[in-house]
Every structure is written in C-alpha cells, then in structure tokens.
Motif scaffolding. Sequence first.
Motif, PDB file in Angstrom:
ATOM      1  N   LEU A   1     -24.357  56.840  43.827  1.00 29.22           N
ATOM      2  CA  LEU A   1     -24.450  55.719  44.766  1.00 29.22           C
ATOM      3  C   LEU A   1     -25.914  55.460  45.084  1.00 29.22           C
ATOM      4  O   LEU A   1     -26.695  56.408  45.219  1.00 29.22           O
ATOM      5  N   CYS A   2     -26.321  54.206  45.236  1.00 38.66           N
ATOM      6  CA  CYS A   2     -27.727  53.840  45.461  1.00 38.66           C
ATOM      7  C   CYS A   2     -28.578  54.447  44.348  1.00 38.66           C
ATOM      8  O   CYS A   2     -29.532  55.187  44.594  1.00 38.66           O
ATOM      9  N   CYS A   3     -28.228  54.116  43.112  1.00 39.48           N
ATOM     10  CA  CYS A   3     -28.777  54.814  41.933  1.00 39.48           C
ATOM     11  C   CYS A   3     -30.174  54.344  41.555  1.00 39.48           C
ATOM     12  O   CYS A   3     -30.776  54.892  40.620  1.00 39.48           O
ATOM     13  N   GLY A   4     -30.720  53.332  42.261  1.00 38.86           N
ATOM     14  CA  GLY A   4     -32.063  52.860  41.920  1.00 38.86           C
ATOM     15  C   GLY A   4     -32.079  52.279  40.514  1.00 38.86           C
ATOM     16  O   GLY A   4     -31.223  51.501  40.129  1.00 38.86           O
TER      17      GLY A   4
ATOM     18  N   ASP B   1     -25.968  50.090  42.756  1.00 41.15           N
ATOM     19  CA  ASP B   1     -27.126  49.787  43.599  1.00 41.15           C
ATOM     20  C   ASP B   1     -27.071  48.322  44.012  1.00 41.15           C
ATOM     21  O   ASP B   1     -26.583  47.464  43.280  1.00 41.15           O
ATOM     22  N   LEU B   2     -27.606  48.092  45.197  1.00 38.53           N
ATOM     23  CA  LEU B   2     -27.660  46.743  45.761  1.00 38.53           C
ATOM     24  C   LEU B   2     -28.519  45.824  44.905  1.00 38.53           C
ATOM     25  O   LEU B   2     -28.263  44.618  44.816  1.00 38.53           O
ATOM     26  N   VAL B   3     -29.551  46.392  44.296  1.00 39.53           N
ATOM     27  CA  VAL B   3     -30.545  45.593  43.575  1.00 39.53           C
ATOM     28  C   VAL B   3     -30.439  45.905  42.080  1.00 39.53           C
ATOM     29  O   VAL B   3     -30.337  47.073  41.703  1.00 39.53           O
TER      30      VAL B   3
ATOM     31  N   THR C   1     -24.075  46.203  40.239  1.00 43.09           N
ATOM     32  CA  THR C   1     -24.899  45.676  41.335  1.00 43.09           C
ATOM     33  C   THR C   1     -23.960  45.319  42.482  1.00 43.09           C
ATOM     34  O   THR C   1     -23.184  44.365  42.373  1.00 43.09           O
ATOM     35  N   ALA C   2     -23.988  46.127  43.528  1.00 46.97           N
ATOM     36  CA  ALA C   2     -23.101  45.906  44.679  1.00 46.97           C
ATOM     37  C   ALA C   2     -23.589  46.763  45.834  1.00 46.97           C
ATOM     38  O   ALA C   2     -24.373  47.699  45.643  1.00 46.97           O
ATOM     39  N   SER C   3     -23.097  46.457  47.030  1.00 45.11           N
ATOM     40  CA  SER C   3     -23.408  47.314  48.180  1.00 45.11           C
ATOM     41  C   SER C   3     -22.391  48.453  48.229  1.00 45.11           C
ATOM     42  O   SER C   3     -21.187  48.221  48.093  1.00 45.11           O
TER      43      SER C   3
ATOM     44  N   VAL D   1     -28.825  59.894  46.316  1.00 45.13           N
ATOM     45  CA  VAL D   1     -30.151  60.498  46.493  1.00 45.13           C
ATOM     46  C   VAL D   1     -31.052  59.508  47.247  1.00 45.13           C
ATOM     47  O   VAL D   1     -31.420  58.463  46.711  1.00 45.13           O
ATOM     48  N   HIS D   2     -31.352  59.853  48.504  1.00 46.48           N
ATOM     49  CA  HIS D   2     -32.215  59.039  49.374  1.00 46.48           C
ATOM     50  C   HIS D   2     -31.744  57.589  49.463  1.00 46.48           C
ATOM     51  O   HIS D   2     -32.567  56.674  49.574  1.00 46.48           O
ATOM     52  N   GLY D   3     -30.422  57.377  49.415  1.00 45.77           N
ATOM     53  CA  GLY D   3     -29.883  56.022  49.495  1.00 45.77           C
ATOM     54  C   GLY D   3     -29.349  55.682  50.878  1.00 45.77           C
ATOM     55  O   GLY D   3     -29.526  54.561  51.360  1.00 45.77           O
ATOM     56  N   LEU D   4     -28.706  56.650  51.548  1.00 41.50           N
ATOM     57  CA  LEU D   4     -28.085  56.356  52.844  1.00 41.50           C
ATOM     58  C   LEU D   4     -29.133  55.987  53.896  1.00 41.50           C
ATOM     59  O   LEU D   4     -28.795  55.374  54.908  1.00 41.50           O
TER      60      LEU D   4
ATOM     61  N   TYR E   1     -31.010  53.678  53.889  1.00 45.42           N
ATOM     62  CA  TYR E   1     -31.126  52.210  53.973  1.00 45.42           C
ATOM     63  C   TYR E   1     -29.778  51.535  54.219  1.00 45.42           C
ATOM     64  O   TYR E   1     -29.698  50.307  54.219  1.00 45.42           O
ATOM     65  N   VAL E   2     -28.743  52.343  54.398  1.00 49.26           N
ATOM     66  CA  VAL E   2     -27.390  51.808  54.576  1.00 49.26           C
ATOM     67  C   VAL E   2     -27.095  51.702  56.069  1.00 49.26           C
ATOM     68  O   VAL E   2     -27.550  52.549  56.856  1.00 49.26           O
ATOM     69  N   GLY E   3     -26.335  50.677  56.473  1.00 51.44           N
ATOM     70  CA  GLY E   3     -25.984  50.519  57.880  1.00 51.44           C
ATOM     71  C   GLY E   3     -24.965  51.574  58.298  1.00 51.44           C
ATOM     72  O   GLY E   3     -25.287  52.520  59.013  1.00 51.44           O
TER      73      GLY E   3
HETATM   74  C1  LIG Z   1     -35.144  55.324  47.732  1.00 50.52           C
HETATM   75  S1  LIG Z   1     -34.184  54.459  46.584  1.00 50.52           S
HETATM   76  C2  LIG Z   1     -33.452  55.803  45.687  1.00 50.52           C
HETATM   77  C3  LIG Z   1     -32.954  55.391  44.322  1.00 50.52           C
HETATM   78  C4  LIG Z   1     -32.458  56.506  43.434  1.00 50.52           C
HETATM   79  N1  LIG Z   1     -31.347  57.215  44.021  1.00 50.52           N
HETATM   80  C5  LIG Z   1     -33.601  57.447  43.122  1.00 50.52           C
HETATM   81  O1  LIG Z   1     -33.663  58.511  43.747  1.00 50.52           O
HETATM   82  O2  LIG Z   1     -34.424  57.131  42.260  1.00 50.52           O
HETATM   83  C6  LIG Z   1     -32.850  53.827  47.561  1.00 50.52           C
HETATM   84  C7  LIG Z   1     -31.944  52.873  46.826  1.00 50.52           C
HETATM   85  O3  LIG Z   1     -30.853  52.512  47.661  1.00 50.52           O
HETATM   86  C8  LIG Z   1     -30.503  51.183  47.347  1.00 50.52           C
HETATM   87  N2  LIG Z   1     -29.666  50.649  48.441  1.00 50.52           N
HETATM   88  C9  LIG Z   1     -30.043  50.375  49.704  1.00 50.52           C
HETATM   89  N3  LIG Z   1     -28.995  49.895  50.399  1.00 50.52           N
HETATM   90  C10 LIG Z   1     -27.927  49.871  49.552  1.00 50.52           C
HETATM   91  C11 LIG Z   1     -26.567  49.488  49.662  1.00 50.52           C
HETATM   92  N4  LIG Z   1     -26.058  49.031  50.812  1.00 50.52           N
HETATM   93  N5  LIG Z   1     -25.766  49.606  48.581  1.00 50.52           N
HETATM   94  C12 LIG Z   1     -26.257  50.062  47.390  1.00 50.52           C
HETATM   95  N6  LIG Z   1     -27.546  50.445  47.235  1.00 50.52           N
HETATM   96  C13 LIG Z   1     -28.371  50.353  48.290  1.00 50.52           C
HETATM   97  C14 LIG Z   1     -31.843  50.496  47.171  1.00 50.52           C
HETATM   98  O4  LIG Z   1     -31.746  49.275  46.462  1.00 50.52           O
HETATM   99  C15 LIG Z   1     -32.626  51.576  46.397  1.00 50.52           C
HETATM  100  O5  LIG Z   1     -32.512  51.396  45.023  1.00 50.52           O
END
Ligand SMILES: C[S@@+](CC[C@H](N)C(=O)[O-])C[C@H]1O[C@@H](n2cnc3c(N)ncnc32)[C@H](O)[C@@H]1O
Length: 337
Positions: A59-62, A84-86, A103-105, A121-124, A126-128
């Motif tokens: 999740l939030c795989c960058g 990932d969102l982006v 590509t999704a939230s 990994v370091h994704g939550l 930025y999550v609400g």
């Molecule tokens: C710090 S990066 C970490 C990416 C990857 N896990 C890494 O360690 O290389 C955080 C990621 O979370 C994603 N992100 C933030 N909010 C999100 C959401 N609601 N749903 C999916 N991805 C999200 C961002 O787009 C970003 O790619």
Amino acid sequence: MRLLDDEALQRSSVVANNAMNRERGLDGVNSYARDLGFHPLDRLRSRLAEHGAAAWLDLCCGQGRALAQAARHTPDGLELVGVDLVDHFDPQATGVDGLTLVTASVSQWQPDRTFDLITCVHGLHYVGDKLGVLARALTWLSPGGVFAAHLDLASIRLADGTPAAQPVRRLLREAGVAYDARRRIVTRTGPTVLDLPLEYAGADDRAGPNYTGQPAVDSYYRPLRTGTRPDPVPPPRRAVAVDDRGVRVEHEGTVFEVEWNDVHRASVSRLVVETADIDHVELTVDLVYGHYLTVLDSDVGFAAAVAEFARRSGRPAPDLSRLRPGHDDIELWQQDR
Ligand SMILES: C[S@@+](CC[C@H](N)C(=O)[O-])C[C@H]1O[C@@H](n2cnc3c(N)ncnc32)[C@H](O)[C@@H]1O
C-alpha cells in the motif's frame, strides 16, 4: 481546528509533495528491508515453497521499485500488487509479469483477494483515516499472512486535540495488533477485525514534519461510547521486579525475564480511556527487538520497579500523581546507544 476530508487532503501539497522518498528498493541503503527491519522476500519464500504461490500487497507503494525488484528476483508463483495515489511508477516496474500497479487511494481501494504479506512503508503518514486503512487492510490477510506498516502514533489525536498515542497503542494491543515504538511499525500475523471505539473526524495537513523530517498529516478521531466491543474484563494482576539481572514480569503463571541488554527504554504514562472506564498509570518497558512489556499501577511491585529504573539512570523518581492523561510519557531509563 480546520479538518480536511479525503478529497481536500489529496489535493494538499503535503500529500502531493514531490520531495517524498518514493524510491525505496527491496534491499540496500534506501530500502524496505532496512526500514521494515525484515526482508519482504523472507516472508514470502516459505509460503511459495509450501503452496507454490504467494501474494504481496504494497500500500502507498510509491514508484513500485521494491515490488519490481521482488518480481525479478523470485520464481513464478509470486503475485504482486502495488497501490498508490499518484501514478509516478518507475518505468521498469510497469509491464512486469505478476506485478499489478494500481492508481487509487488506499482509503477507498478494495482488493478481490487475500495476501500473504501486506506492507505500507511510510505511507500512512499522508493518509487521513490511518486507523480505518489499518482496520480494512488487516481483513485482507490470508491465514498466517503478515502485515507491517509504519505508523506514527504521535499523529493520531482526539477531536479536541488531545494526543491519542497511549490509548490507541493500548487499544491496538488489546486487539492483538503489535506496535514497535522504536521503529514506529504496527504488525500483525493473520487476519483480524479491528473494532476500535474511535470514529474518524478529519485530517490536518498543517501538522508539520513528523519523525521522518517530512511534513505529514495528523488524523483526528472522536471517541465512541457505543460499539460492538464486549465490556472489558479486568486483567489479572501481574508482578514486576527490576534488579541486576534485568526485568521480570509474572503474569497468569507465566514468567517473562528480560536481560538488561534486551531492554531499550522504560517509561511511565497515565492512560485514560473514558469509553472503556480505564484510568491508570502504566510502566512500559520497550525491548530492543520491538516487543514491549506493560505493567499497571495496580500490579504487584509497580512502585518499586519505577523507582529502580529511575535510580539506575540517576533521575529522581517521578511524582506519578501529577501525570496528566494524553500527554507524552515520562522516560525513566534508556539504554546507552
Ligand atoms: C513517502 S512515500 C513512500 C513510497 C514507498 N512506500 C517507498 O517507501 O518508496 C508515500 C507514498 O504514499 C502515497 N500516498 C499518500 N496518500 C495516499 C493514499 N491516500 N492512497 C495511496 N497512496 C497514498 C504517496 O503518493 C507516496 O507515494
């Protein structure tokens, strides 16, 4: 306090921040293995050997680099999904056999299968609704599947602004979800239904940098008085002793003995969870390998243990009657680094 809904949060410059590290690989200096404290493929190989197939959801795989490297290093049978969102995915990660990038939230996305490993990994940060994503993802584990996600409990607050780190940590523990305070990682083996008495209220994108140094998002929750959770049963009394050998906790006939080398930190805090009729002071002993022991002020030997930790670090014993709920804990002792 101005709280954002998911739509506004996703437009925020904090979430769309280009300076974020989205490039972690599988292993090496900037990697999942380093930041998670385990190699993802170690979790998947035994499953592959046993069942001939295994699935990893990130999740939030960058950019999806860790997943792409996993796809290249492992034999057939590994199914990999990144969300990932982006859609800034690494071109080398697209079109790789067995790897699906979505590509999704993560707040809305829903898989149609279970996974043997789920990481975030370091994704939550930025999550609400961090706890909502956690609860949903824990139901997507296969039996024996492993979940691991970075979660900064300091970013979780009650709607009135009170820090909720301690109550949430306790509620997670009671629900069978472990929290490694040193690495700030939440882990769980096997699926579970997480029914916390907290309702998501919104997010604050002006919280400033978190422990990673990057601006992050604080998540706000309203305590719920009703829920499907059964009434809490008072835990049986524990006994704690701290001496030259280390820390010893006796609980329901089982003895946990920890040598000083394995003790990372000891702290006291006051925990108040009105919804669960909880108000007590607790001593938390964090261990170097991520687990921790907790004893309450009602347990045998509590005051002596607190005094002994303080004595060993040359600090005065804290006045526990002045501890306020919802504030940071008081450190009693920490291992020299
Ligand atoms: C710090 S990066 C970490 C990416 C990857 N896990 C890494 O360690 O290389 C955080 C990621 O979370 C994603 N992100 C933030 N909010 C999100 C959401 N609601 N749903 C999916 N991805 C999200 C961002 O787009 C970003 O790619």
